[in-house]
Design a protein around this motif. Structure first.
Motif, short mmCIF file in Angstrom:
data_model
loop_
_atom_site.label_atom_id
_atom_site.label_comp_id
_atom_site.label_asym_id
_atom_site.label_seq_id
_atom_site.Cartn_x
_atom_site.Cartn_y
_atom_site.Cartn_z
N LYS A 398 0.83 -1.20 0.00
CA LYS A 398 0.00 0.00 0.00
C LYS A 398 0.87 1.25 0.00
CE LYS A 398 -3.75 2.28 0.27
NZ LYS A 398 -4.85 2.20 -0.67
N ILE A 399 1.93 1.23 0.80
CA ILE A 399 2.81 2.42 0.87
C ILE A 399 3.33 2.74 -0.53
CG2 ILE A 399 5.04 3.26 1.69
CD1 ILE A 399 4.62 1.81 4.25
N LEU A 400 3.71 1.69 -1.26
CA LEU A 400 4.28 1.94 -2.58
C LEU A 400 3.25 2.55 -3.54
CD1 LEU A 400 6.56 -1.15 -3.15
CD2 LEU A 400 7.25 1.19 -2.78
N ARG A 401 1.96 2.42 -3.21
CA ARG A 401 0.96 3.00 -4.10
C ARG A 401 0.31 4.24 -3.53
NH1 ARG A 401 -0.91 -2.29 -4.08
NH2 ARG A 401 -2.82 -1.57 -3.07
N LEU A 402 0.77 4.68 -2.34
CA LEU A 402 0.15 5.85 -1.72
C LEU A 402 0.31 7.07 -2.61
CD1 LEU A 402 1.00 6.07 2.03
CD2 LEU A 402 -1.19 5.77 0.96
N SER A 403 -0.73 7.90 -2.65
CA SER A 403 -0.56 9.09 -3.49
C SER A 403 0.30 10.09 -2.72
CB SER A 403 -1.91 9.70 -3.81
OG SER A 403 -2.44 10.26 -2.66
N THR A 404 1.13 10.80 -3.49
CA THR A 404 2.11 11.69 -2.87
C THR A 404 1.41 12.78 -2.07
OG1 THR A 404 3.17 11.40 -4.97
CG2 THR A 404 4.29 12.76 -3.39
N SER A 405 0.26 13.22 -2.57
CA SER A 405 -0.41 14.32 -1.87
C SER A 405 -0.78 13.88 -0.47
CB SER A 405 -1.65 14.74 -2.62
OG SER A 405 -2.49 13.62 -2.83
N ASN A 406 -1.11 12.57 -0.33
CA ASN A 406 -1.42 12.06 1.00
C ASN A 406 -0.27 12.29 1.93
OD1 ASN A 406 -3.86 11.12 1.19
ND2 ASN A 406 -3.37 8.96 1.13
N MET A 407 0.94 12.01 1.39
CA MET A 407 2.12 12.15 2.25
C MET A 407 2.38 13.62 2.54
SD MET A 407 3.22 9.13 2.83
CE MET A 407 4.89 9.38 3.39
N SER A 408 2.30 14.47 1.50
CA SER A 408 2.74 15.84 1.72
C SER A 408 1.67 16.68 2.41
CB SER A 408 3.13 16.49 0.40
OG SER A 408 2.02 16.43 -0.47
N MET A 409 0.41 16.35 2.18
CA MET A 409 -0.63 17.15 2.83
C MET A 409 -0.82 16.68 4.26
SD MET A 409 -1.42 19.13 0.39
CE MET A 409 -2.90 19.98 0.87
N GLY A 410 -0.02 15.69 4.67
CA GLY A 410 -0.05 15.29 6.07
C GLY A 410 -1.21 14.40 6.44
N GLU A 411 -1.92 13.83 5.44
CA GLU A 411 -2.99 12.91 5.84
C GLU A 411 -2.36 11.64 6.38
OE1 GLU A 411 -6.03 12.23 2.86
OE2 GLU A 411 -5.75 14.26 2.15
N MET A 412 -1.26 11.23 5.77
CA MET A 412 -0.55 10.04 6.24
C MET A 412 0.84 10.48 6.60
SD MET A 412 -1.59 7.07 6.36
CE MET A 412 -3.33 6.76 6.44
N THR A 413 1.11 10.67 7.85
CA THR A 413 2.46 11.12 8.16
C THR A 413 3.36 9.90 8.27
OG1 THR A 413 1.93 10.95 10.47
CG2 THR A 413 1.65 13.09 9.46
N LEU A 414 4.65 10.16 8.22
CA LEU A 414 5.61 9.07 8.41
C LEU A 414 5.39 8.41 9.75
CD1 LEU A 414 8.97 10.43 7.10
CD2 LEU A 414 7.62 8.57 6.22
N GLY A 415 5.07 9.25 10.75
CA GLY A 415 4.87 8.70 12.09
C GLY A 415 3.75 7.67 12.10
N GLN A 416 2.66 8.00 11.37
CA GLN A 416 1.53 7.07 11.34
C GLN A 416 1.93 5.76 10.71
OE1 GLN A 416 -1.18 9.93 9.49
NE2 GLN A 416 -2.79 8.93 10.64
N ILE A 417 2.69 5.87 9.61
CA ILE A 417 3.09 4.64 8.91
C ILE A 417 4.00 3.82 9.83
CG2 ILE A 417 4.49 3.78 7.02
CD1 ILE A 417 3.26 5.88 5.28
N ASN A 418 4.93 4.51 10.49
CA ASN A 418 5.82 3.78 11.39
C ASN A 418 5.03 3.11 12.51
OD1 ASN A 418 7.97 4.45 9.93
ND2 ASN A 418 8.70 6.10 11.24
N ASN A 419 3.99 3.81 13.00
CA ASN A 419 3.16 3.21 14.04
C ASN A 419 2.44 1.97 13.53
OD1 ASN A 419 3.82 4.91 16.00
ND2 ASN A 419 1.95 6.12 15.96
N LEU A 420 1.93 2.08 12.29
CA LEU A 420 1.24 0.91 11.73
C LEU A 420 2.18 -0.28 11.74
CD1 LEU A 420 -0.69 2.09 8.57
CD2 LEU A 420 -1.63 1.10 10.61
N VAL A 421 3.42 -0.02 11.32
CA VAL A 421 4.36 -1.12 11.17
C VAL A 421 4.82 -1.62 12.52
CG1 VAL A 421 6.61 -1.74 10.27
CG2 VAL A 421 5.12 -0.28 8.96
N ALA A 422 5.17 -0.68 13.41
CA ALA A 422 5.81 -1.11 14.65
C ALA A 422 4.78 -1.49 15.70
CB ALA A 422 6.68 0.02 15.18
N ILE A 423 3.63 -0.80 15.72
CA ILE A 423 2.70 -1.03 16.82
C ILE A 423 1.49 -1.85 16.41
CG2 ILE A 423 1.26 0.08 18.54
CD1 ILE A 423 3.24 2.45 18.39
N GLU A 424 0.78 -1.39 15.38
CA GLU A 424 -0.51 -2.04 15.09
C GLU A 424 -0.34 -3.50 14.70
OE1 GLU A 424 -2.59 -0.12 16.14
OE2 GLU A 424 -1.74 1.86 15.82
#
Length: 1569
Positions: A398-424
């Motif tokens: 999913k990360i590889l297909r995420l739209s860039t605007s999601n990343m830059s507009m802050g809808e999906m921050t790096l922190g959230q992705i890291n949390n998904l991977v490390a915690i969820e």
């Protein structure tokens, strides 16, 4: 009495008058035949087999072929063995009823047992050798045994025996089992056709076993090895000699790999999309159930079986205690009645009244229960790991297909992705581990309550009620715990952020003497964190207290009620059985709260996951499919002023030798690589970022995109790469020639991969070489050419391992320019037709930019005829451009060649010209001498030249924790690795304070003594019964003596008050112990962190040069976290389980001293098990930790570099890497959990043996029944706690490493803050004038290193402006540090206004001077904090300073003015502005001496001019020492000092020095002109 097979109590024993088969003894003898036959046949084969192949046992696992029905055969054989045991027991007990010994009652059964064991050993060996023909022997054995048992059963039936006789049931069971085994054997023949068939079937072992890399054998070994983890033995035993490495644990079997599981999960996820309505999002729960439901059901079944067997313990105890009293001979009256066929037949109840039989049963039940339980755990853990692998792969895709605007507009921050991977994902994995408990526990609780009711009647319900009432409290505490942990986490993140800032700006803090102020900021946050921690500790101790106190309360309530309510006296049998039941009941109730909490967390995690999986993906626009571009030629032939484009053949650089010519295409589109028509692009909001774009990028040409900051240049590149959302228009990519096949053999349908260097450089955590080649094949000459073009060679030479040095997050931190050049090199190296470079010069100085432009872009790329698109601010390069696109405010202003623009848009051209002139002047001013790059290299060198003195700190890698034994080559002694770090434990406990330690120890001992006293009192109480000799029928007796004597009841109840007092004391002590342990932990954590922070903040600057920042931060993050939260709990659990085990063994030894003899071998076995396990567990734990980090890093670096990866089209390679990393981590985790199972199975079996020996000893010494009950109840608890002792020991050992690491930093030397003068002796306004005398100064960084300044002499008058210049490494900066006493001045002195600075206290000295450093440092907080953290100045003073630094207007415009927010590192200001803030900061401190250390090195011309002006005016009356970066900055100085190799070469006025033609200064100025 003589031994005889048929017994000699009757003459007719051997007579066969009535027919051979009617003699029972003969039938039994007949039953011996098959067993003897089997033993005769198999023993020679086994011995020959083992003799010839002595390596049979270590046979390589690729021959482990399973015959069909493998597991079924093992299960049947185990059942068979159990039935044989029953038969033996029945035979022996029946034999006691006969007048003489009848061997035929148990001898055939014994032989059957031996034969069954042999059969399974024999089978296993045939299977490993893959030699099925030998199975024929077993086949014959099953048939014979079946026939002989049938005869016996038939004779029994004839004698009209039925189900009520036990021996009849056993024989029937055996007939069934033999029949089934025969069927299994026939099935093997049917499938493998090894006999009776012409062509036997050839079979290959499974794919995994042919692959020698697979070392995880759990799925492939036989059932016994699966249940006991026997296959782990070699691994665990070898770990003693040398640590387990990654290659030792090999790869995962195919079925467990992340890819396999990902496909399973994805299929069930996608399936829902098809079947259900399209709008509804697929449920992750359903997909998980469909993909992994099977194993969970299996695990739950095993779990139910284990739980039911668990109740056998209490029941057997009650049986043993009850029958100890009346183990007198049962009346022999009914004996003759049961004589059939001349022997005695007994009923099953009779057998169960025999205490020895019960003891053996208890042992078997325990062994089975534990085996099932561990198997259930293992299955869930394996499933959990599989699920985690699948989820990680899903998230990554999913990360590889995420739209860039999601990343830059802050809808999906790096922190959230890291949390998904490390915690969820981990939450879900843990939920799976625990989920069988959700449905197993209620059943267990209900069963327990029913049994208690059966034993104790109504009063049992009261006890159960107490437990049930307190359970919600448990849940409440558990939820509170989770909340507190969250808030603690928030505080510690905050604290870490502040600590990181301090460490990054430590040099500035020390130079300004602000370290204590900032240290207090951290301490304040730490204070909040500790308050939160105390709450956390309180709740933890409450939770532990509840866990221990609930059963005591329940027992108290139950027995007191029983004494007053029930008419019946409490017998020891019932009392201790119910005590054991209460112990069993507590575990599920305690766990239930945890499980429910995890279930809630899992729900939240799944919610987050599904939101993430449904977030926007990058659009699959038409440009991805190159077919469209065929039309370009027809429809859009571009007319206009393109200059003729040379149509040379374009080589595809796959190999240097045979350049492949491309045929020319007639269509004109060939000349256009990319074309955008009427493009409107947005970053996800409805406003277009780019509007009305019509451009074309000519093939094989250099296109430049220019424009002001923020006009959308970078966005244009990303829009062409398809990263932006297209609201209108099209992007066309010209098609690849048909035959150009990519190197992996597939024809690319999509646009080709574009080599893209982003503006924000992005590096992988890999070596420099891997970063540049980026997955392309390595080509030496090409690589060298690229490195030269980017002038990376000098930087690479500085790195400790050349281009094999790890860089990136976990590697060495490079400076911005170096990172950027590596990114550009990556783009140049790739074999792509199109190269996009986004402002590659931004972080480079002028020389490098020129070199890169000439060598890299013009020569390397253009020779290659590659299409280059370059975004840049450096207008002087426009002359090289073949095509220029000028942008303004998100649209194209002009497009064309430079000539076109010169003729058509004179205004723009003139504007460019003035800008170019300005840039050219800057060019002239730049000097060879000290360019920014040289600075970067200098910082790099500084980071490494300290390597020689690095021995005092432990190495960066956490794995190399074995500092004391570096000679790791086999000589690493066994003892060293299996030692427990006692020294660190003492260190930890002493940090907690001796009072707490004393309290903890004494309260723990008191608590356990009281708990033993309670149970002892219960034993005395229930056994106090003089009248009631026989308890065979307690109810009759009870009624009798109630009538007889009321004093009995009174005496019976007289035990109650003491019982209540003891229970109350125990509950109180529980509370005290749990609190003392936790608060001991908090005290230790407080002290350790406080000392660590103070030590590090006050360490000399040299310490920070030598120690990597990451390592210091690790002490503050990971290690502090372990000390804060994990050690106290481990310590509590460890002491509790050790004391429980000791008290249990003490009680058993007190009841039956004979037990001590058996204890010795058990202790030896236990010692070895724990020793082996701890070493292996520590290694596997390390492997798990060290493989987790790269996985998390890979996720975060992918998310950061999305655009680059997609531009290069390297998604597949990154997915592959992710799968490998996941599998590696999962392998380590699987092995770790298998090792835990290995340990638990072994300690559980040991526990079972302890129970058996305790029971047997009690039966043989026939002591008082109440005490026997006490001993057995305690023996049962041992089984639960033995493995906890070892697990906690192992955990504590790993966690003490954190204390050790922190401790290693506590031994660093601090700077000498005192000084020999008193603060009161220093005048208030010193230094008044600013006169500096340097006398014979010698300076070095460390006592181990050579001096950097040698005998320097100088005299600076008050108010003079002094310039110091010299080449890199000439000692200029060291001189500036010497003013602040930051370096070791070992000879000579610096006198400022009459005071020798080495005598001053550091705080005083540093607070009276000012310095501006070369890299501007700002701290997060407000602007006020950055200018004046001591809060001593008025606002007017601050505004004045800002005005002088030309910042006043900018700050006024900010919201909040002086209290405006500064983000971390001052990222919200430009570098120039940050430098000006530093200037203002220096001005706020009105000191008469200012030192500028290359302050103008990293700023642009405009800012530099401001600085110069300010220094001349605002600092007119102060002494200013400038360390020059560009010589022209000090041409106006009053005095110039030229340094070389640590000593002064020239000294005097600049005009005078200029006149010396051959002087150093003159040569510098010449070079600068």
């Amino acid at each position: 009495m003589a031994l005889s097979f048929c017994g000699n109590d009757r003459g007719s024993a051997y007579s066969v008058d009535n027919g051979v088969l009617d003699n029972g003894c003969f039938v039994d003898a007949l039953n011996l035949v098959p067993h003897v036959f089997l033993l005769f046949i198999t023993f020679p084969i086994l011995f020959i087999g083992w003799g010839s192949q002595s390596s049979k046992v270590q046979i390589h696992h690729n021959t482990w072929l399973h015959f069909p029905g493998h597991s079924l055969r093992w299960i049947l054989t185990f059942t068979l063995l159990f039935v044989h045991v029953c038969e033996i027991a029945e035979g022996i007990v029946s034999n006691t009823q006969m007048e003489s010994n009848h061997l035929h009652l148990f001898m055939p059964a014994l032989m059957g047992f031996i034969a069954a064991t042999t059969s399974v050993v024999y089978y296993h060996n045939i299977e490993t050798a893959n030699f099925p023909k030998l199975l024929l022997a077993l086949f014959i054995y099953w048939i014979l045994a079946f026939i002989t048992k049938m005869i016996k059963l038939w004779k029994f039936a004839e004698a009209s025996l039925g189900v009520q006789q036990l021996r009849f049931c056993i024989t029937a069971l055996l007939v069934v089992l033999y029949g089934l085994l025969m069927a299994v054997e026939i099935n093997v023949i049917r499938v493998r056709k090894y006999v009776f068939f012409a062509n036997p079937q050839k079979v290959k072992p499974p794919e995994d076993l042919q692959d020698l890399g697979v070392r995880f054998l759990q799925p492939f070994v036989n059932l016994l090895s699966k249940a006991t983890y026997w296959w782990m033995n070699p691994l665990i035993i070898k770990a003693q000699k040398r640590p387990i490495e990654l290659k030792k644990i090999g790869k995962l079997p195919i079925a467990m790999r992340a890819l396999t599981n990902y496909m399973r999960l994805k299929d069930s996820y996608e399936e829902q999309r098809k079947t259900e309505d399209q709008d509804k999002s697929p449920s992750i729960w359903k997909s998980m159930y469909r993909a992994f439901g099977g194993p969970i059901l299996l695990s739950s079944t095993l779990r139910y079986m284990a739980d039911l067997l668990g109740f056998a313990g209490p029941l057997c105890i009650s049986g043993i205690v009850e029958h100890l009293d009346n183990s007198t001979e049962i009346d022999r009256t009914n004996k003759t009645a049961n004589m059939t066929l001349g022997v005695y037949f007994m009923s099953s109840t009779e057998l169960l009244q025999n205490t020895s039989v019960l003891a053996v049963l208890l042992f078997l039940a325990l062994v089975l229960q534990r085996t099932f339980l561990q198997a259930s755990y293992y299955v869930t853990i394996e499933t959990g790991i599989n699920l985690r692998g699948a989820l990680l792969a899903m998230i990554y895709n999913k990360i590889l297909r995420l739209s860039t605007s999601n990343m830059s507009m802050g809808e999906m921050t790096l922190g959230q992705i890291n949390n998904l991977v490390a915690i969820e994902t981990n939450q879900l994995m843990w939920f799976l581990f625990l989920c069988p408990n959700l449905w197993a526990m209620p059943v267990q609780i209900i069963m327990g309550v029913i049994l208690l009711y059966y034993l104790l009647g109504e009063s049992a319900l009261i006890g159960a009620g107490v437990i049930l009432l307190l359970a919600p409290v448990q849940y409440l505490i558990a939820t509170k715990l989770a909340d507190t942990q969250k808030s603690t986490l928030d505080y510690s993140t905050d604290r870490l952020k502040k600590t990181t800032e301090i460490l990054k700006g430590i040099k500035l803090l020390k130079l300004y003497a602000w370290e204590n102020i900032f240290c207090d900021r951290v301490e304040e946050t730490r204070g909040k964190e500790l308050t939160s921690l105390k709450t956390f500790s309180l709740y933890t101790s409450m939770s532990i207290f509840m866990n221990v106190a609930i059963p005591i309360a329940a027992v108290l309530a139950t027995f007191v009620t029983h004494a007053y309510v029930e008419e019946v006296r409490l017998s020891p049998a019932r009392a201790f059985a119910s005590l054991a039941l209460f112990h069993i009941l507590v575990t599920p109730l305690f766990l239930l709260s945890t499980v429910v909490r995890f279930a809630v967390k899992a729900l939240v995690s799944v919610q987050k996951l599904s939101e993430f999986l449904q977030s926007d993906e990058i659009g699959d626009d038409s440009w991805r499919n190159a077919e469209v571009s065929l039309e370009v030629g027809k429809k859009y032939k571009h007319h206009g002023n393109t200059k003729a484009i040379n149509r040379k053949g374009r080589y595809r650089m796959d190999n240097y030798e045979q350049p492949m010519r491309r045929q020319l295409r007639p269509t004109e589109t060939e000349d256009v690589a990319v074309q955008v028509i009427d493009g409107f692009f947005t970053w996800g909001s409805y406003l277009s970022t780019l509007s009305n774009i019509n451009i074309q990028i000519p093939t094989g040409q250099l296109t430049m995109i220019v424009g002001q900051v923020g006009c959308g240049k970078s966005s244009l590149l990303l829009a062409m790469l398809g990263e932006m959302q297209t609201t209108g228009g099209k992007v066309y990519w010209s098609k690849l020639p048909d035959y150009e096949v990519l190197y992996d053999g597939s024809i690319s349908k999509n646009r080709y991969s574009v080599a893209y260097a982003a503006q924000k450089s992005w590096l992988l955590n890999a070596t420099v070489e891997e970063n540049i080649t980026f997955g392309s094949p390595f080509n030496k000459q090409r690589y060298k050419a690229v490195i030269d073009a980017c002038s990376l060679q000098p930087d690479i030479d500085l790195l400790p391992f050349g281009d094999q040095t790890e860089i990136g997050e976990r590697g060495i931190n490079l400076s911005g320019g170096q990172r950027q050049r590596i990114c550009v090199a990556r783009a140049l190296y790739q074999n792509t037709n199109i190269v996009f470079l986004d402002d590659p010069f931004s972080a480079l100085d002028i020389h490098l930019s020129d070199h890169l432009m000439q060598e890299g872009i013009l020569k390397f790329l253009q020779d290659d005829k590659r299409t280059v698109v370059l975004v840049t601010h450096k207008l002087q390069y426009l002359i090289h451009a073949d095509w220029i696109i000028a942008m303004k405010d998100g649209s194209v202003l002009r497009e064309g060649t430079l000539k076109d623009i010169q003729t058509h848009d004179v205004e723009l051209y003139e504007h460019w010209k003035t800008l170019m002139n300005r840039q050219d002047q800057e060019l002239e001013k730049e000097t060879e001498m000290e360019s920014q790059t040289i600075l970067e290299r200098k910082t790099l060198r500084r980071a490494f030249y300290s390597r020689e003195a690095k021995s005092q700190t432990d190495d960066e890698d956490e794995e190399e924790e074995v500092e004391e034994d570096d000679d790791d080559n086999m000589s690493m002694t066994t003892s060293r690795r299996s030692k427990i770090p006692w020294k660190m434990c003492c260190r930890y406990l002493s940090s907690g304070g001796f009072l707490m330690v004393f309290l903890m120890v004494s309260s723990k001992l008191a608590k356990h003594s009281v708990m033993v006293a309670i149970d002892y009192w219960l034993a005395a109480w229930t056994s106090s019964n003089p009248h009631n000799q026989s308890l065979a029928d307690p109810f009759v007796n009870a009624t009798n003596y109630t009538k007889n004597d009321d004093t009995q009841i009174a005496e019976h109840r007289s035990y109650v008050p003491v019982f209540i007092i003891l229970c109350g004391a125990a509950i109180a002590l529980c509370l005290i112990t749990s609190l003392t342990v936790e608060f001991l932990g908090v005290a230790a954590a407080t002290n350790l962190h406080h000392n660590l922070l103070n030590k590090i903040i006050h360490a000399p600057i040299r310490f920070f040069d030598v120690t990597p920042l990451g390592q210091i931060l690790n002490r503050f993050s990971a290690d502090t976290n372990i000390i804060d939260q994990h050690i106290p709990q481990t310590l509590e659990s460890l002491t509790r389980s050790i004391l429980l085990c000791l008290s249990a063994i003490g009680v058993i030894a007190f009841v039956t001293p004979a037990f001590l003899i058996a204890l010795v071998p058990l202790m030896v076995a236990f010692y070895f098990i724990q020793k082996y396990f701890r070493v292996a567990s520590k290694d596997l734990q390390d492997l798990d930790d060290s493989t987790q980090l790269p996985l998390l890093c890979h996720f975060s670096e992918t998310a950061e570099g999305l655009t680059t990866i997609r531009a290069f089209r390297h998604e597949a390679r990154f997915k592959q890497r992710m799968l490998e990393l996941t599998d590696t981590n999962n392998t380590a985790y699987l092995f770790l959990s298998a090792a835990n199972r290995w340990l638990e199975v072994r300690t559980d079996y040991l526990g079972a043996v302890i129970v058996l020996t305790a029971a047997v000893a009690a039966i043989w010494t026939s002591s008082q029944s109440g005490l026997v009950g006490l001993g057995l109840t305690y023996a049962l608890t041992v089984t639960n706690y033995l493995n906890w002792v070892v697990r906690n020991l192992a955990d504590l050992e790993v966690q003490m490493a954190a204390v050790k690491k922190v401790n290693s930093f506590l031994s660093t030397e601090s700077e000498n803050y005192e000084g020999s003068m008193n603060v009161s002796q220093v005048p208030e306004d010193w230094p008044q004038h600013g006169e500096i005398k340097i006398q014979d100064l010698c300076v070095r960084y460390d006592t181990m290193l050579k001096p950097v300044l040698k005998h320097v002499n100088a005299h600076i008058n008050p108010g003079q402006k002094v310039g110091i210049c010299g080449r890199t490494g000439s000692g200029k900066s060291s001189l500036s540090l010497a003013f602040f006493n930051m370096v070791d001045v070992f000879d000579g002195k610096i006198v400022i206004d009459g005071i020798d600075i080495c005598k001053l206290p550091l705080q005083t000295l540093r607070s009276r001077l000012s310095i501006i450093l070369q890299d501007p440092v700002l701290f997060s907080g407000s602007i006020r904090l950055n200018l004046d953290p001591e809060c001593t100045c008025t606002d007017d003073r601050l505004w004045e300073a800002l005005e002088i630094a030309q910042l006043k207007n900018m700050v006024k415009a900010l919201p909040g003015g002086l209290d405006a927010v500064v983000t971390e590192g001052g990222e919200n200001f430009s570098v120039g502005q940050r430098q000006l803030f530093c200037l203002a900061r220096a001005f706020v401190r009105k000191s008469s001496i200012l030192i500028m250390d290359e302050a103008t090195a990293s700023i642009d011309m405009a800012t530099e001019n401001i600085l110069q002006k300010v220094v001349m005016t605002a600092f007119a009356d102060r002494t200013v020492v400038t360390i020059a970066h560009r010589v022209h900055t000090i041409l106006t100085a009053d005095l110039v000092i030229v340094m070389k190799r640590g000593s002064i070469m020239e000294y005097g006025k600049p005009e005078i020095l200029m006149e010396q033609e051959d002087g150093l200064f003159a040569s510098f100025v010449k070079a600068d002109m």
